[in-house]
Enzyme design. Sequence first.
Site, PDB file in Angstrom:
ATOM      1  N   GLU A 126     -13.938   4.185  -1.819  1.00 50.75           N
ATOM      2  CA  GLU A 126     -12.526   4.552  -1.723  1.00 50.75           C
ATOM      3  C   GLU A 126     -12.138   5.542  -2.817  1.00 50.75           C
ATOM      4  O   GLU A 126     -12.381   5.311  -4.002  1.00 50.75           O
ATOM      5  CB  GLU A 126     -11.656   3.302  -1.851  1.00 50.75           C
ATOM      6  CG  GLU A 126     -10.193   3.527  -1.566  1.00 50.75           C
ATOM      7  CD  GLU A 126      -9.908   3.812  -0.101  1.00 50.75           C
ATOM      8  OE1 GLU A 126      -8.931   4.543   0.188  1.00 50.75           O
ATOM      9  OE2 GLU A 126     -10.650   3.310   0.753  1.00 50.75           O
ATOM     10  N   ASP A 127     -11.550   6.658  -2.420  1.00 53.61           N
ATOM     11  CA  ASP A 127     -10.916   7.609  -3.324  1.00 53.61           C
ATOM     12  C   ASP A 127     -11.849   8.127  -4.421  1.00 53.61           C
ATOM     13  O   ASP A 127     -11.497   8.162  -5.602  1.00 53.61           O
ATOM     14  CB  ASP A 127      -9.649   7.000  -3.935  1.00 53.61           C
ATOM     15  CG  ASP A 127      -8.509   6.989  -2.934  1.00 53.61           C
ATOM     16  OD1 ASP A 127      -8.711   7.440  -1.799  1.00 53.61           O
ATOM     17  OD2 ASP A 127      -7.414   6.520  -3.276  1.00 53.61           O
TER      18      ASP A 127
ATOM     19  N   ASN B  16      -0.937  11.298   1.747  1.00 49.83           N
ATOM     20  CA  ASN B  16      -0.229  10.184   1.102  1.00 49.83           C
ATOM     21  C   ASN B  16      -0.043  10.473  -0.381  1.00 49.83           C
ATOM     22  O   ASN B  16      -0.858  11.168  -0.985  1.00 49.83           O
ATOM     23  CB  ASN B  16      -1.036   8.889   1.260  1.00 49.83           C
ATOM     24  CG  ASN B  16      -1.035   8.375   2.681  1.00 49.83           C
ATOM     25  OD1 ASN B  16       0.006   8.329   3.317  1.00 49.83           O
ATOM     26  ND2 ASN B  16      -2.197   8.003   3.178  1.00 49.83           N
TER      27      ASN B  16
ATOM     28  N   LYS C 204      -5.914  -2.230  -0.772  1.00 54.37           N
ATOM     29  CA  LYS C 204      -6.716  -2.161   0.452  1.00 54.37           C
ATOM     30  C   LYS C 204      -7.184  -3.548   0.877  1.00 54.37           C
ATOM     31  O   LYS C 204      -7.161  -3.892   2.066  1.00 54.37           O
ATOM     32  CB  LYS C 204      -7.927  -1.257   0.227  1.00 54.37           C
ATOM     33  CG  LYS C 204      -7.620   0.221   0.220  1.00 54.37           C
ATOM     34  CD  LYS C 204      -7.627   0.784   1.634  1.00 54.37           C
ATOM     35  CE  LYS C 204      -7.450   2.296   1.620  1.00 54.37           C
ATOM     36  NZ  LYS C 204      -7.489   2.895   2.942  1.00 54.37           N
TER      37      LYS C 204
ATOM     38  N   ARG D  95     -10.041  10.437  -7.481  1.00 54.70           N
ATOM     39  CA  ARG D  95      -9.152  11.171  -6.574  1.00 54.70           C
ATOM     40  C   ARG D  95      -8.300  10.149  -5.839  1.00 54.70           C
ATOM     41  O   ARG D  95      -8.551   9.812  -4.684  1.00 54.70           O
ATOM     42  CB  ARG D  95      -9.941  12.020  -5.576  1.00 54.70           C
ATOM     43  CG  ARG D  95      -9.058  12.987  -4.778  1.00 54.70           C
ATOM     44  CD  ARG D  95      -9.763  13.494  -3.543  1.00 54.70           C
ATOM     45  NE  ARG D  95     -10.128  12.425  -2.628  1.00 54.70           N
ATOM     46  CZ  ARG D  95      -9.286  11.843  -1.766  1.00 54.70           C
ATOM     47  NH1 ARG D  95      -8.021  12.206  -1.723  1.00 54.70           N
ATOM     48  NH2 ARG D  95      -9.711  10.894  -0.962  1.00 54.70           N
TER      49      ARG D  95
ATOM     50  N   TYR E  89       0.848  -1.189   0.000  1.00 51.22           N
ATOM     51  CA  TYR E  89       0.000   0.000   0.000  1.00 51.22           C
ATOM     52  C   TYR E  89       0.885   1.241   0.000  1.00 51.22           C
ATOM     53  O   TYR E  89       1.899   1.261  -0.689  1.00 51.22           O
ATOM     54  CB  TYR E  89      -0.979  -0.038   1.184  1.00 51.22           C
ATOM     55  CG  TYR E  89      -2.176   0.844   0.928  1.00 51.22           C
ATOM     56  CD1 TYR E  89      -3.030   0.579  -0.135  1.00 51.22           C
ATOM     57  CD2 TYR E  89      -2.434   1.952   1.718  1.00 51.22           C
ATOM     58  CE1 TYR E  89      -4.105   1.399  -0.410  1.00 51.22           C
ATOM     59  CE2 TYR E  89      -3.521   2.769   1.461  1.00 51.22           C
ATOM     60  CZ  TYR E  89      -4.349   2.490   0.392  1.00 51.22           C
ATOM     61  OH  TYR E  89      -5.409   3.315   0.117  1.00 51.22           O
TER      62      TYR E  89
ATOM     63  N   ASP F 174     -13.987   5.022   3.555  1.00 54.93           N
ATOM     64  CA  ASP F 174     -12.736   4.993   4.312  1.00 54.93           C
ATOM     65  C   ASP F 174     -12.074   6.366   4.349  1.00 54.93           C
ATOM     66  O   ASP F 174     -11.457   6.735   5.354  1.00 54.93           O
ATOM     67  CB  ASP F 174     -11.783   3.969   3.702  1.00 54.93           C
ATOM     68  CG  ASP F 174     -10.506   3.836   4.509  1.00 54.93           C
ATOM     69  OD1 ASP F 174     -10.599   3.700   5.740  1.00 54.93           O
ATOM     70  OD2 ASP F 174      -9.417   3.878   3.915  1.00 54.93           O
ATOM     71  N   ASP F 175     -12.174   7.149   3.268  1.00 58.06           N
ATOM     72  CA  ASP F 175     -11.530   8.471   3.240  1.00 58.06           C
ATOM     73  C   ASP F 175     -12.158   9.410   4.263  1.00 58.06           C
ATOM     74  O   ASP F 175     -11.462  10.215   4.894  1.00 58.06           O
ATOM     75  CB  ASP F 175     -11.641   9.090   1.845  1.00 58.06           C
ATOM     76  CG  ASP F 175     -11.015   8.215   0.782  1.00 58.06           C
ATOM     77  OD1 ASP F 175      -9.831   7.882   0.929  1.00 58.06           O
ATOM     78  OD2 ASP F 175     -11.713   7.828  -0.166  1.00 58.06           O
TER      79      ASP F 175
END
Length: 769
Positions: free
Chosen positions: A443-444, A616, A372, A354, A301, A466-467
């Site tokens: 996610e993202d 990150n 993930k 993103r 990751y 999760d973000d």
Amino acid sequence: MGKRLSSWARLAVGAVRVQKVLSRLALTNKRIGKTLHLSLLLTKALVAARSNTNTAAALTRRIAGPGRNSNNTLLSGRHIHPSVLHLVLPYLDSSLVAPWIYSLFLPSLAHAMASYASYSTSSSDISTPRSISPSSSVGRSSQSSISSSNKRMSVSSSRRISAANPMSSVDIATIEEAMRMANLDTLRGYSQKNFGEVRQYTTTEYISEKQALGYQVLNEPLWNKGLSFTPEQRVSKNLTGLLPHVMESSDKQCERALKMIRTRQTGIDKYLYLSTIKGQNVDLFYRLLIDHAKELMPLVYTPTIGDVCLQYSTLYTRPEALYISIKQRKSIRTILRNWPYPNPEICVVTDGSRILGLGDLGVNGVGIPIGKLALYTAAAGIHPEKTLPIVLDCGTANETNLRDPLYLGLRSKRIPVSEQQEFMDEFMEAAAEVYPDMVVQFEDFESEKAFNYLDRYRNKHKCFNDDIQGTGAVVLGGYIGAVNLSGVPIEEQRLVFMGAGSAGVGVAKQLVEFYTKRGLSEQAAKDKFWLVDTKGLVTKDRGDKLAEHKKYFARTDNNGHQFRTLEEVIEYVKPTALVGLTATFGVFTESVVRALKASVDAGGLGRRPILFPLSNPLTKAECTFEQAVTWTDGTVIFASGSPFSSFSVKSGDHSVTYHPNQGNNVYVFPGIGLGAILAKASRVTDNMIYTSAAALAGSLNAEEIHKGLIYPRIERVRDASIIVAREVMKAARRDGVSMLPEEQWIEWEEWGDPALTKYIKEHIYDPQF
């Protein structure tokens, strides 16, 4: 001579116009088919012009077309003088230039070529582009001129003769790029509103592990144990001779794999080798990842996964996920059923809009769900065959990907948000129908979509983001520990957030809940937060249209004053904690960090600043650990999104080693997912998310607390995940969303944590081979 010079002058003026027209055509990619058709006709005309004037004249009429006058020209509105044509012809032989130049010079060029054959044999005093100077061509024969015209000339050579070269101002590179892009755009001209439905007439029949023999066993990574097959298994599974005649323990196989990994020079190379192992022997892959988490998780990751996503289309060798295109929106159920492993329990889905701090990567963002879910297995023990990574391909705004001939996604601009919403609705309905017990992790996604999707589906489907929620929970877990170490009372804490996207607002909301659970009103808790974006402090009266998710924290107590920089905000707020979620390296400058320390020191002795640069990968971190330690004289309580190494400072005859904390979501999201799965939760509640943060804060052991850590060591991430999952299950029970039998909960309530912990450990994957 004067007449010839005037022709060149007209051509020089016309070249500027040609450049503008070429640029417009290159940008719009229109008229390409017509251009190629006309250029073919003109090529024939040029050949005919050298042999037969009558044929040339006929082709001229054909090119000009009915009702058109061949006197038209883009250059000057007059005929092109034969001497100009004599200069241009050598360049028209170029396969790269000709199709465009023909279309731009038509029809005047066609009119001029009829007279070219005779003119070229009679004009010996006109220099050609290959001539060193105009005078050097005097006395040459007509055959020499024609021979010179027939020779190909490189673009670089032609540009050097700018005074006599009519093409010198034409941007050939732009033309070539436009033609290449036109060839890449395979969707141009099709209707974008019609979607077909895939109808599969047979179902895939998968062989069971018990039935599999020989290569069927070795080719399935979930069944392959490599050199750990016993002699009896090799005989019963027809593996004799298919493996080297040696039997090894899992430790020996791990030793060999680690040696190979450590010989690789770059993170990408190490990732690719690990991916190869995963594609051949799943048990070996996860044994490595579990036993060597500190070394290998950064490869699986962050930070390595960012580089992998940037290059995913180039690195691709085999499918590892479901790839669902907007073009296949009517076939989502069929695609879901094609996943080879039955009844997945956890899905991570992205649209790549993103990715980390890297922006819109389109289908290349699929590396994030893959990574993930590897952590779901390594950190929380969810079986690999129960995981499902998915990327939703809605196009991309990333120009680099659109220009990459190897890009694996739709080569089109990202569709409007309203259509993406419809696509997401269809996906969530299909996923709930095909896999009703599956938990979905978003996610993202872009910030606005991330908040919208979470609000839209959280009460109807088993899902979380999760973000927003995972990042918020892991930061809250660390913040609880940091407040205890900071020496600053809770009531005096003031937090500045640099970054007001989905992650920033999500984290801030989690921390608001921390204060409300300690007796503050929601407004009093919210007043402890100042959010800063690229335009400065987020205020109600700033004058711009605030995104919906920013309005909750928009300040109203600024008395009309606007603070445009982070330094101004720190000077105004005097914060005790600074959190970075900007995806911009170096935003926390020395002056910013020292100002934070000064504001904390002003409150009294023994106080320590809290600094969380959480973006990150490492290339996006707001500052480094070494900088934070140096600029705060070692007093900082630090946590980053990606891992930094420990930092030692010499002081006289001894040195002091400072240990960084990594606020990695891996500490919470695997436990949230596992807890929701084992509790059979009908939805993921806010209380379950908050509980995961509190559980994380309470998962440290004595050694970690003594070192001043606020997160468990990464080697203990599985222990932490079990604690998080246990508390999340209890929260699901309290919120009334657990679908487990009542008798089961009565037993756990009688025997407490030991019984529930035992149940969790019995239901997680621990690779043994």
